[in-house]
Write an enzyme that holds these catalytic residues in place. Structure first.
Site, mmCIF file in Angstrom:
data_model
loop_
_atom_site.group_PDB
_atom_site.id
_atom_site.type_symbol
_atom_site.label_atom_id
_atom_site.label_comp_id
_atom_site.label_asym_id
_atom_site.label_seq_id
_atom_site.Cartn_x
_atom_site.Cartn_y
_atom_site.Cartn_z
ATOM 1 N N HIS A 277 2.914 -3.824 6.633
ATOM 2 C CA HIS A 277 1.927 -2.756 6.393
ATOM 3 C C HIS A 277 1.981 -1.771 7.553
ATOM 4 O O HIS A 277 2.626 -2.003 8.563
ATOM 5 C CB HIS A 277 0.509 -3.350 6.317
ATOM 6 C CG HIS A 277 0.220 -4.101 5.071
ATOM 7 N ND1 HIS A 277 -0.581 -3.613 4.070
ATOM 8 C CD2 HIS A 277 0.639 -5.326 4.652
ATOM 9 C CE1 HIS A 277 -0.653 -4.490 3.090
ATOM 10 N NE2 HIS A 277 0.077 -5.555 3.412
ATOM 11 N N GLU B 282 2.006 3.557 3.045
ATOM 12 C CA GLU B 282 2.524 2.908 4.252
ATOM 13 C C GLU B 282 4.056 2.907 4.225
ATOM 14 O O GLU B 282 4.719 1.872 4.239
ATOM 15 C CB GLU B 282 1.899 1.510 4.366
ATOM 16 C CG GLU B 282 0.371 1.644 4.484
ATOM 17 C CD GLU B 282 -0.409 0.334 4.381
ATOM 18 O OE1 GLU B 282 0.230 -0.740 4.389
ATOM 19 O OE2 GLU B 282 -1.646 0.395 4.285
ATOM 20 N N GLU C 288 1.131 -5.001 11.071
ATOM 21 C CA GLU C 288 0.676 -3.620 10.917
ATOM 22 C C GLU C 288 1.523 -2.821 11.903
ATOM 23 O O GLU C 288 1.394 -2.970 13.118
ATOM 24 C CB GLU C 288 -0.812 -3.485 11.253
ATOM 25 C CG GLU C 288 -1.738 -4.219 10.298
ATOM 26 C CD GLU C 288 -2.014 -3.465 8.994
ATOM 27 O OE1 GLU C 288 -1.491 -2.344 8.829
ATOM 28 O OE2 GLU C 288 -2.748 -4.008 8.157
ATOM 29 N N HIS D 159 0.845 -1.199 0.000
ATOM 30 C CA HIS D 159 0.000 0.000 0.000
ATOM 31 C C HIS D 159 0.879 1.247 0.000
ATOM 32 O O HIS D 159 1.775 1.375 0.839
ATOM 33 C CB HIS D 159 -0.933 -0.014 1.212
ATOM 34 C CG HIS D 159 -1.960 -1.094 1.122
ATOM 35 N ND1 HIS D 159 -2.361 -1.851 2.207
ATOM 36 C CD2 HIS D 159 -2.664 -1.552 0.050
ATOM 37 C CE1 HIS D 159 -3.282 -2.717 1.807
ATOM 38 N NE2 HIS D 159 -3.477 -2.565 0.509
HETATM 39 O O1 0X9 Z 1 -6.676 -4.156 4.544
HETATM 40 C C1 0X9 Z 1 -5.535 -4.555 4.332
HETATM 41 O O2 0X9 Z 1 -5.146 -4.903 3.222
HETATM 42 C C2 0X9 Z 1 -4.548 -4.619 5.480
HETATM 43 N N1 0X9 Z 1 -4.651 -3.480 6.321
HETATM 44 S S1 0X9 Z 1 -4.167 -2.001 5.811
HETATM 45 O O3 0X9 Z 1 -4.663 -1.004 6.746
HETATM 46 N N2 0X9 Z 1 -2.574 -1.912 5.852
HETATM 47 O O4 0X9 Z 1 -4.631 -1.813 4.476
HETATM 48 C C3 0X9 Z 1 -4.837 -5.786 6.375
HETATM 49 C C4 0X9 Z 1 -5.357 -7.012 5.757
HETATM 50 C C5 0X9 Z 1 -5.490 -8.051 6.808
HETATM 51 N N3 0X9 Z 1 -6.518 -8.994 6.520
HETATM 52 C C6 0X9 Z 1 -7.782 -8.853 7.014
HETATM 53 N N4 0X9 Z 1 -8.123 -7.855 7.747
HETATM 54 N N5 0X9 Z 1 -8.653 -9.793 6.725
HETATM 55 ZN ZN ZN Z 2 -1.611 -1.919 4.100
#
Ligand code: 0X9
Ligand code: ZN
Ligand code: CA
Length: 525
Positions: A297, A171, A370, A168
């Site tokens: 991330h 980040e 994260e 992303h």
């Molecule tokens: O949404 C995402 O792709 C990730 N978080 S972010 O804020 N860096 O974009 C986390 C993905 C983790 N997987 C799930 N939450 N199912």
């Molecule tokens: Zn991310």
């Protein structure tokens, strides 16, 4: 020219969040006019106390910045806010207007990352191999750097670890984390027995920037744009696919992504439609020795394990033993960095993520960190002054993950090398007098095999030996004074044992010097 170790000149921009007056020009929900300086957004806290409610929110395609177990913080257009309130969500507006944050040049730009990788590769050809594993939509190279001894060779018998960052665009701390891991390994090599042993026993692949186009787009105006996706021109005129929804395992299965190109979680027209995700797929598929991966991330300070596509902790595509291993590995790492370990879908459902594909199709023990911070302030753009502490904070957890790569299931007692070596310092011998430089010799053994013995004096690493007899001559030992000396032994599983410490008194320098050795057990394996 600046060497990769020196700090770049630092221009100190105060991190300013300018809250501008709200202009009531309402774009459509999920508008792509996503310039951090110009777009009119509301910072809103939305109560959502279950993963299901949080998923429902994210499914709407709103830009979620942060979340906890009670709710989420999002950047909303006024129209989105009204829609949420009509759907019955309790919303609290925390700030109005556009956040405008100057780019902090203590973070690496894509060009700086590229230059640094090339510099490291040129400086350490024995330890580093730099490869281009694919090209972005706009044609930029995606780099993978391997840290291992005999770096130019493929050592398929060694377990490999895959670490990748900046899926992303906004980040940026994730790239700093990836580069810090490379620096930790290079600087520890030949100094720290643990790191040297891991560099010998593992192939450690680092992809510091999986989304170079998004990275460049996020910073090129001088103000951060809060950009997340890649820079694919979509059919509707919007830009970008969410690379962490574009992977081909349970792609688009479950409402954890969107088919609307304008949203932040657009999954793309097909699995692996994007060259960036396809590059990671092809890289993983062509390196079957990868056993664990770390997907970097920001933010929230979470350690996440699969699956993200289902709320079930134990779906049919995860054997109970793997579930136990994931929990154990994540929990151990969380104890080291202070993050919170949960199954990914406990935050919200996401389908087509890299981790689900890495584990679901390749059996790789795939984790997401994260990173710092926990909340929307300072959110994606903490000041560069936090980089050293917030990357160093994860070093023990990363080293732990590297150690487990011989067989991640060993943490639940299933295979792998669980038995640490033993080691004894046999020279200097107790009560003896030795003239000249101090010779150190250790005896060591292991159920599978000792790979390396490290010698230390008063906490300082003296040197390493990989072949029995494990020995080292300490030729710049002091002439007078007392030092504790000891040895550590390592095995291929990354286990370590430390010998009892031995106190050596150096009596004087004339005509040679004569250490008087006193054996005292102060620490044992
Ligand atoms: O949404 C995402 O792709 C990730 N978080 S972010 O804020 N860096 O974009 C986390 C993905 C983790 N997987 C799930 N939450 N199912
Ligand atoms: Zn991310
Ligand atoms: Ca062993």
């Amino acid at each position: 020219m600046c060497s990769f170790q020196c700090r770049r000149a630092v221009r100190l921009f105060p991190l300013t969040i300018v809250v501008l007056a709200l202009v009531l020009s309402l774009g459509p929900a999920g508008s792509v006019a996503d310039d951090g300086l110009r777009s009119q957004r509301l910072l809103v806290y939305i109560s959502a106390g279950t993963p299901q409610l949080r998923t429902q929110l994210i499914r709407l395609g709103i830009d979620v910045l942060a979340l906890d177990f009670e709710g989420v913080t999002a950047r909303l257009t006024p129209a989105e806010l009204r829609a949420l309130q009509q759907a019955g969500f309790a919303c609290q507006v925390m700030a109005v207007g556009a956040q405008s944050v100057l780019v902090d040049d203590r973070y690496h730009t894509f060009a700086e990352t590229e230059a640094e990788l090339q510099e490291i590769a040129a400086l350490y050809p024995d330890l580093i191999r730099l490869e281009v594993i694919g090209r972005s939509v706009e044609g930029r190279p995606i780099y993978a750097l391997k840290v291992s001894d005999h770096a130019q060779e493929d050592e398929w018998s060694e377990p490999a670890v895959l670490i990748f960052a900046l899926t992303h665009a906004r980040e940026h701390l994730s790239t700093e984390m990836a580069l810090d891991i490379v620096h930790m390994l290079i600087e520890g090599y030949g100094r720290s027995g643990e790191i040297t042993n891991l560099v010998h026993q593992r192939e450690i692949w680092v992809i510091p920037d999986l989304n170079p186009d998004g990275d460049v787009y996020d910073v090129e105006s001088g103000y951060y744009r809060f950009w997340r996706k890649n820079r694919r021109p979509n059919a509707d005129g919007s830009f970008g696919v969410d690379l962490n929804r574009n992977f081909g395992y349970q792609w688009g299965c479950c409402g954890g992504s969107s088919s609307d190109p304008a949203t932040e979680i657009y999954r793309g027209p097909a699995p692996f439609s994007e060259p960036e995700s396809a590059a990671l797929r092809d890289f993983a598929a062509s390196h079957p020795n990868i056993t664990v991966s770390l997907n970097l991330h920001s933010y929230g300070e979470w350690i996440l394990w699969p699956y993200g596509y289902t709320y079930k902790p134990l779906p049919a595509d995860m054997p109970p033993l793997d579930y136990e291993a994931f929990r154990r590995l994540a929990g151990e790492m969380a104890g080291m960095n202070g993050y919170r370990a949960v199954q990914a879908s406990q935050l919200y459902l996401a389908d087509g993520t890299a981790d689900d594909w890495l584990y679901g199709t390749r059996g790789i023990f795939a984790f997401t960190f994260e990173l710092y911070p926990r909340t929307y302030n300072p959110g994606f753009y903490p000041p560069g002054s936090v980089i050293p502490a917030e990357t160093a904070r994860n070093r023990p957890a990363v080293l732990y993950l590297l150690r487990t790569a011989d067989n991640p299931r060993k943490v639940v007692g299933e295979g792998g090398d669980l038995t640490p070596p033993w080691v004894e310092l046999v020279e200097p011998a107790a009560g003896g007098y030795i003239s000249g430089p101090l010779s150190l010799r250790a005896e060591a053994g292991d159920d599978i095999g000792v790979t390396m013995v490290e010698f230390a004096a008063d906490g300082r690493m003296l040197g390493l030996d990989e072949e029995p007899p494990f020995a080292l001559v300490w030729d710049d030992a002091p002439a007078v004074g007392s030092v504790w000396v000891w040895a550590r032994a390592f095995d291929a599983g990354g286990n370590m044992a430390e010998s009892p410490h031995v106190l050596v008194h150096f009596a004087g320098a004339s005509p040679g010097y004569f250490p008087i050795v006193q054996r005292m057990v102060v620490a044992g394996p």
